[in-house]
Design an enzyme around this catalytic site. Structure first.
Site, mmCIF file in Angstrom:
data_model
loop_
_atom_site.group_PDB
_atom_site.id
_atom_site.type_symbol
_atom_site.label_atom_id
_atom_site.label_comp_id
_atom_site.label_asym_id
_atom_site.label_seq_id
_atom_site.Cartn_x
_atom_site.Cartn_y
_atom_site.Cartn_z
ATOM 1 N N CYS A 99 -7.210 1.791 14.499
ATOM 2 C CA CYS A 99 -8.612 1.419 14.618
ATOM 3 C C CYS A 99 -8.997 1.156 16.055
ATOM 4 O O CYS A 99 -10.159 1.200 16.409
ATOM 5 C CB CYS A 99 -8.917 0.182 13.794
ATOM 6 S SG CYS A 99 -8.008 -1.253 14.316
ATOM 7 N N SER A 133 0.852 -1.184 0.000
ATOM 8 C CA SER A 133 0.000 0.000 0.000
ATOM 9 C C SER A 133 0.890 1.237 0.000
ATOM 10 O O SER A 133 1.740 1.399 0.880
ATOM 11 C CB SER A 133 -0.883 -0.010 1.247
ATOM 12 O OG SER A 133 -1.581 1.212 1.342
HETATM 13 N N1 PLP Z 1 -2.488 -4.415 5.874
HETATM 14 C C1 PLP Z 1 -1.761 -3.823 6.834
HETATM 15 C C2 PLP Z 1 -0.756 -4.618 7.591
HETATM 16 C C3 PLP Z 1 -1.948 -2.472 7.117
HETATM 17 O O1 PLP Z 1 -1.239 -1.880 8.087
HETATM 18 C C4 PLP Z 1 -2.903 -1.745 6.356
HETATM 19 C C5 PLP Z 1 -3.151 -0.317 6.630
HETATM 20 O O2 PLP Z 1 -3.646 0.067 7.623
HETATM 21 C C6 PLP Z 1 -3.622 -2.415 5.357
HETATM 22 C C7 PLP Z 1 -3.381 -3.746 5.147
HETATM 23 C C8 PLP Z 1 -4.634 -1.710 4.535
HETATM 24 O O3 PLP Z 1 -4.044 -0.864 3.573
HETATM 25 P P1 PLP Z 1 -4.900 0.340 2.951
HETATM 26 O O4 PLP Z 1 -4.993 1.379 4.014
HETATM 27 O O5 PLP Z 1 -4.120 0.790 1.762
HETATM 28 O O6 PLP Z 1 -6.218 -0.229 2.571
#
Ligand code: PLP
Length: 399
Positions: free
Chosen positions: A342, A216
C-alpha cells in the site's frame, strides 16, 4: 497514504498490463503481499467451481456432500491452528476476520479497543474507528510492552497485537502480551492478526495465548477472498453481517466453498512443509541480505534476523528513494515492495517504520523483499545482480 489503501491495494499503476507469458518470467519476491497459489490448492477447488456447485446449507444429498467438504476443510484448519473445529469461522478475507474480531467485540461488550501502531490497517483503522488506544512499538517493530500495560484497564474490551508484522517481519511475544492483557485488562479479549504467520510459525504455539486469531488464504498459497477467524469456545461476538446465520450465526453469507477447500489444502501443505521451508528460505534470505550489505555501503537491515520470520528481507538504503528503485526493479520484471504494497506510490515512510523510529534518510529508501514457497536460489542470484547496480545507478556511484 490515501483512503482505501491496504496491503496489496492503492498503488497508482501507470504500467502496461502483464501478459501470461511475462508472468512466467517474473522474479517474484513479494510473498508478503500475496503468494502464488499452490497447484494442489487450485486442483482442490476446481470441482467446487464446476460439478459440485451446490449450496452447502441446502438439505438435499447434493448439498450435504458439499457441506461435508466444508466440514473436512474445517477439521484441517482446526488441526493446523490447534483449536476445535467448532472454533473455526470462515470469513471473506483477513480484513474481514480482523474487523469481525474488533468491531464484533466492541459491538457486543462496548468498551475500548487497544492495538499497536505497527498493525496492518485492517486492525489499526478498525481500532481507531472505535475510538480506541494505539500504543507504540520498539525499534524492532514489536509491541512496547510497557506502553501496552499503561493502556490497559477495565474499560478495554478488545486488544489486538499481530503475530508477525507484514512489512518488516517482526514476531511479537504473544505469551508476554497475553500475560499482560490477562493481568491488566481482565475483561478484554485478545485478538491476534496471524495473517503473515502460517508459513513461518506453528500456530499451535500461538493460539493458546489468545481468544481470537485471523488468517488469510492468499498469504500461504490459497486463493484470495477467503479467511478464517478462530474464536475460542465461549467467546461471543456481535456478528458483522446480518443474514442467513451460517457458521452458527457467527458469519452469515453463503460459503465460498471452493475457496475454503483450497485454503485448507494450502494450509495443510504449508504446515507439513514449514520446518524444511523455514530452513531453506532462511538460508536464501541470509545470503541475499548478507550479499547486499557487503556490496552496498550505508544500508541497514531493518530488523535483526533473530527477531523476525525467515522469509523476510527488509532493508533500508540511504541516499535513494524506494519508488525509484522499485521502478528499476519492475523494469527488470522483479516484483518487490517499498514496505507494505500500500505504501508504493506514496513518498512518506510507512507507518510501521515511523512507529519503529527508523531515521528518515533510511526509511525513505525502504525495500521489502519477501520470500515464499516459489522462491529459488536463482531468484536470489537474479535480484542481487539487478539490485546492486540499480542502487549504484540511483546513487550515482560505482560502489
Ligand atoms: N493483516 C495482515 C498482517 C496482512 O498482511 C493482510 C494482507 O495484506 C491483511 C491483514 C488483510 O488480509 P486480506 O488481504 O485477506 O484482507
Amino acid at each position: 497514504m490515501g483512503p482505501g489503501e491496504g496491503d496489496g491495494e492503492g498503488a497508482t499503476c501507470t504500467c502496461t498490463l502483464i501478459t501470461v507469458n511475462e508472468a512466467a518470467t517474473l522474479t517474484y519476491l513479494d510473498h508478503a503481499a500475496t503468494t502464488p497459489m499452490r497447484a494442489e490448492a487450485v486442483e482442490a477447488m476446481l470441482p467446487f467451481l464446476t460439478e459440485r456447485f451446490a449450496n452447502p446449507s441446502g438439505s438435499h444429498r447434493f448439498a450435504r456432500s458439499v457441506r461435508q467438504a466444508v466440514d473436512e476443510a474445517r477439521d484441517v484448519v482446526a488441526d493446523v491452528i490447534g483449536c476445535q473445529p467448532g472454533e473455526v469461522v470462515f470469513t471473506g478475507c483477513g480484513t474481514e476476520a480482523d474487523n469481525a474480531a474488533i468491531v464484533g467485540a466492541q459491538g457486543r461488550y462496548g468498551g475500548l479497543g487497544v492495538c499497536v501502531a505497527t498493525e496492518h490497517h485492517a486492525v489499526l483503522h478498525a481500532i481507531e474507528h472505535g475510538g480506541g488506544r494505539v500504543v507504540g512499538a520498539d525499534s524492532l517493530g514489536r509491541v512496547d510492552l510497557d506502553a501496552l500495560i499503561a493502556a490497559l484497564d477495565d474499560q478495554v474490551s478488545i486488544v489486538s497485537v499481530m503475530t508477525v508484522n507484514n512489512e518488516v517481519g517482526s514476531i511479537n511475544p504473544m505469551a508476554d502480551v497475553s500475560a499482560a492483557v490477562r493481568q491488566h485488562a481482565p475483561r478484554a479479549l485478545l485478538h491476534t492478526d496471524a495473517v503473515q504467520a502460517p508459513s513461518w510459525l506453528d500456530l499451535r504455539e500461538v493460539f493458546p495465548h489468545v481468544d481470537l486469531l485471523a488468517l488469510s488464504a492468499h498469504k500461504f498459497g490459497g486463493p484470495k477472498g477467503v479467511g478464517v477467524l478462530a474464536l475460542r469456545q465461549g467467546t461471543v461476538l456481535a456478528p458483522l453481517l446480518q443474514g442467513g446465520g451460517q457458521e452458527r450465526d457467527r458469519r452469515s453469507g453463503t460459503h465460498n466453498v471452493a475457496g475454503i477447500v483450497a485454503m485448507a489444502e494450502a494450509l495443510r501443505l504449508t504446515d507439513l512443509e514449514r520446518s524444511t521451508e523455514v530452513e531453506r528460505l532462511g538460508a536464501l534470505r541470509d545470503r541475499l541480505v548478507d550479499t547486499l550489505l557487503a556490496e552496498l555501503p550505508d544500508v541497514i537491515e531493518t530488523v535483526p534476523r533473530d527477531a523476525k520470520v525467515a522469509g523476510s528481507a527488509h532493508i533500508c538504503i540511504a541516499g535513494i528513494e524506494s519508488e525509484a528503485l522499485l521502478y528499476l526493479l519492475d523494469e527488470e520484471s522483479i516484483c518487490a515492495s517499498a514496505a507494505s504494497a500500500c505504501a508504493s506510490g506514496a513518498m512518506e515512510p510507512s507507518h510501521v517504520l515511523a512507529a519503529m523510529g527508523v531515521e528518515r534518510r533510511y526509511s525513505l529508501g525502504a525495500l521489502r523483499l519477501s520470500l515464499g514457497h516459489t522462491t529459488t536460489s536463482a531468484d536470489i542470484d537474479r535480484v542481487i545482480s539487478v539490485l546492486v547496480p540499480a542502487v549504484r545507478r540511483l546513487r550515482g556511484t560505482t560502489k
